[in-house]
Design a protein around this motif. Structure first.
Motif, short mmCIF file in Angstrom:
data_model
loop_
_atom_site.label_atom_id
_atom_site.label_comp_id
_atom_site.label_asym_id
_atom_site.label_seq_id
_atom_site.Cartn_x
_atom_site.Cartn_y
_atom_site.Cartn_z
N PRO A 1 60.32 49.38 26.73
CA PRO A 1 59.49 48.32 26.14
C PRO A 1 58.16 48.82 25.61
O PRO A 1 57.73 48.40 24.53
CB PRO A 1 59.31 47.32 27.30
N VAL A 2 57.50 49.70 26.33
CA VAL A 2 56.21 50.21 25.87
C VAL A 2 56.40 51.05 24.61
O VAL A 2 55.60 50.98 23.67
CB VAL A 2 55.51 51.03 26.97
N ALA A 3 57.47 51.83 24.58
CA ALA A 3 57.74 52.65 23.40
C ALA A 3 57.96 51.78 22.17
O ALA A 3 57.44 52.06 21.08
CB ALA A 3 58.96 53.53 23.64
N ILE A 4 58.71 50.69 22.33
CA ILE A 4 59.02 49.83 21.19
C ILE A 4 57.83 48.98 20.79
O ILE A 4 57.43 48.94 19.62
CB ILE A 4 60.25 48.95 21.51
N THR A 5 57.22 48.27 21.76
CA THR A 5 56.11 47.39 21.40
C THR A 5 54.90 48.17 20.90
O THR A 5 54.20 47.74 19.98
CB THR A 5 55.70 46.50 22.59
N GLY A 6 54.65 49.34 21.49
CA GLY A 6 53.54 50.17 21.02
C GLY A 6 53.73 50.58 19.57
O GLY A 6 52.80 50.52 18.76
N SER A 7 54.97 50.98 19.23
CA SER A 7 55.24 51.42 17.86
C SER A 7 55.16 50.24 16.88
O SER A 7 54.68 50.39 15.76
CB SER A 7 56.60 52.09 17.77
N VAL A 8 55.62 49.06 17.31
CA VAL A 8 55.54 47.88 16.43
C VAL A 8 54.08 47.49 16.21
O VAL A 8 53.66 47.21 15.07
CB VAL A 8 56.33 46.70 17.03
N LEU A 9 53.28 47.46 17.27
CA LEU A 9 51.88 47.06 17.14
C LEU A 9 51.09 48.04 16.28
O LEU A 9 50.26 47.62 15.46
CB LEU A 9 51.23 46.93 18.52
N ILE A 10 51.33 49.33 16.45
CA ILE A 10 50.60 50.30 15.63
C ILE A 10 51.03 50.14 14.17
O ILE A 10 50.23 50.29 13.24
CB ILE A 10 50.83 51.75 16.13
N GLY A 11 52.30 49.80 13.96
CA GLY A 11 52.77 49.57 12.60
C GLY A 11 52.17 48.34 11.97
O GLY A 11 52.02 48.25 10.74
N LEU A 12 51.81 47.36 12.80
CA LEU A 12 51.19 46.13 12.30
C LEU A 12 49.70 46.31 12.03
O LEU A 12 49.05 45.39 11.53
CB LEU A 12 51.39 44.99 13.31
N GLY A 13 49.15 47.49 12.39
CA GLY A 13 47.76 47.76 12.08
C GLY A 13 46.81 47.67 13.24
O GLY A 13 45.59 47.78 13.05
#
Length: 554
Positions: free
Chosen positions: A136-148
């Motif tokens: 979960p941290v790997a996925i949500t972290g990557s999504v949030l960084i992608g969102l800016g």
């Protein structure tokens, strides 16, 4: 055969200090920001071996074998999950699907506080329930960084949000592990945890938004936060108490995501919060690349399905991979079990940690097909093929991913070496016994023992296996309900998830913020301590104060 020694100095205080040296050194080195996480972990592995051999009298051969077992276990299965999650993320970036996903999420809301609720809390809880172990941290972290979001916000807030679901993660694996070592019914244990964590499933969404946007920023979106928390906490209680502990996170997360999305169709904050950084000082801002202007063009139905397709595939595959029937079938095809020579069943856990001398297993189970990371790899391959990647192009991208994750994989393996060695050498148990000596305050400090176990091992499952039976024995000696303290070990442990070095490395990898693990640790540490203490106080109420005592199962 070697018996573990828990008080090598015949002084509880001195022995506890000696046992704490490796983990304190590790945390101090990482928090200093002057030592890279993988170097700090390697130093801590060496130091742990020296403490185990020369203080706790563990034979050198056993100590080295335990460390090697931990190194291998660090890559399989945990590093294997991280590697393949990042591989999937790299594929979605290369195909443009991740850009479409950002637009899809932005289409729900541009407000970053609400994006945190939807992604870091609810979406992350789904992956915690389906696979756990850093996913979960790997996925949500990557999504949030992608969102800016800023790197510190994306990594730190993903870690804080990934707490309340952890006790039921990976389809209830921590509960199953707790049941195995305590002999208590997993359904009763799951129900008891389900009478502790729902309160914090209400608190954590408020906490995450407050940590990001401050009091006023949180207050302005409190209706959405409340909807998110209630729509997760109520199913968490109902499913854990009236169905089973295996699907708690899956059900609660889906209901929470659906509830928040529906609520946002009829309610929006008066003023949007568009800042990508943490309130106050955010040192990661200087490392950010300028964000592209957000494309507000509505997605077509085809684009929306394209954005969601990789994650739908992941959800389907993870649900299959996390099911008992699939694991049984997969392990019947491919199962390699390697008992480590001169280590497996050659170490006795002795009283008071165990009721009687009990051999410690040391087996590396290479269940390659049923590994969660293998499921993630298959999901990534399917998603890549459907997106038009050729096999050769995917191999090239996988090579890039290995290069990208190499340092993190070394760090994760070193962390598991420390956790495995402290468990087999009895160093962890010495720290546990120090908590057990607190008498009437034991419900509070026993809860913090679970927190410490997860902080050390990086796993609520491992903490439950390590300290679960100690919690049962100690609570019985003190006249406390054993199911209460066994459950408290798991409930308190979830708050240690955000500060274990393994999770921090996963977060820094997912957000491309390598070398800043110390900054992440410094940010989340105070939140971890505060939330763990709140869980401890709640368990104290359940132990001694009516009507909270009526919540305790017999």
């Amino acid at each position: 055969m070697w018996n573990q020694v828990y008080n090598p100095f015949n002084s509880a205080g001195l022995s506890t200090i000696a046992a704490a040296i490796p983990v304190v050194t590790l945390l101090v080195l990482i928090a200093s920001g002057k030592v890279k996480a993988h170097i700090a972990a390697i130093i801590a592995v060496i130091l742990t071996n020296l403490i185990a051999i020369f203080v706790f009298t563990m034979p050198a051969g056993m100590s080295i074998r335990a460390s090697l077992l931990g190194i291998v276990a660090g890559f399989f299965p945990i590093g294997w999950i991280v590697l393949n999650v990042i591989f999937l993320y790299q594929l979605t970036v290369a195909t443009g699907q991740f850009e479409l996903l950002k637009r899809a999420v932005g289409g729900v809301t541009e407000d970053r506080r609400l994006q945190l609720l939807l992604i870091a809390f609810s979406f992350g809880a789904f992956f915690e329930g389906a696979s756990g172990f850093g996913t979960p941290v790997a996925i949500t972290g990557s999504v949030l960084i992608g969102l800016g979001f800023s790197p510190l916000a994306a990594s730190g807030l993903s870690l804080i949000a990934n707490t309340a679901p952890v006790a039921f993660g990976a389809l209830g694996t921590p509960i199953q592990g707790l049941a195995q070592v305590t002999g208590l019914d997993p359904y009763i244990l799951g129900a008891m945890v389900g009478r502790q964590l729902p309160l914090f499933s209400l608190i954590v969404p408020f906490w995450v938004v407050w940590a990001f946007a401050g009091w006023k920023g949180m207050k302005d979106v409190w209706p959405a936060i409340l909807v998110t928390g209630i729509s997760f906490a109520v199913p968490q209680f109902v499913v854990s108490n009236y169905l089973n502990p295996w699907i708690v996170d899956i059900a609660a997360s889906l209901i929470s995501m659906g509830g928040l999305i529906l609520f946002l169709k009829i309610w929006q904050p008066k003023q949007l919060w568009l800042s990508p950084a943490l309130r106050g000082k955010d040192e990661s801002l200087a490392t950010m690349t300028p964000a592209k202007p957000f494309d507000k063009t509505p997605l077509s139905q085809g684009q929306l399905w394209s954005a969601l397709l990789p994650w739908i595939i992941v959800c389907i595959v993870m649900l299959i991979w996390g099911s008992g029937w699939f694991k049984t079938w997969a392990d019947s095809i491919f199962f390699y079990r390697y008992p480590v020579p001169d280590l497996h069943n050659m170490i006795n856990t002795v009283p008071p940690v165990a009721a009687k001398p009990t051999p410690q297993g040391a087996v590396f189970a290479f269940t390659y097909l049923s590994f969660t990371g293998t499921g993630m790899l298959i999901a990534a391959i399917i998603a890549g093929l459907l997106a038009g990647f050729s096999p050769m192009k995917m191999i090239v991208e996988y090579g890039r991913t290995i290069k990208l994750c190499a340092i993190s994989l070394i760090t994760i393996s070193a962390m598991l070496a420390i956790g495995t060695l402290t468990r087999l050498s009895g160093v962890d148990a010495t720290l546990g016994l120090a908590f057990a000596a607190t008498g009437v305050l034991y419900p509070f400090f026993g809860t913090l023992l679970g927190w410490l176990g997860v902080a050390l091992t990086g796993s609520d499952t491992a903490s439950n296996i390590l300290f679960g039976n100690l919690q049962k024995i100690t609570s019985e000696q003190l006249g406390l309900p054993s199911v209460l303290m066994a459950a408290a070990n798991s409930s308190g442990g979830v708050m240690g998830k955000m500060i274990d070095a393994q999770s921090i490395v996963v977060a820094s990898t997912a957000t491309n913020w390598y070398g800043h693990e110390g900054s992440i640790l410094r940010f989340v540490f105070k939140h971890s301590i505060a939330l763990a203490c709140l869980v401890g106080l709640f368990v104290m109420l359940q132990a001694y104060v009516y009507p909270f005592t009526a919540m305790v199962l017999k």
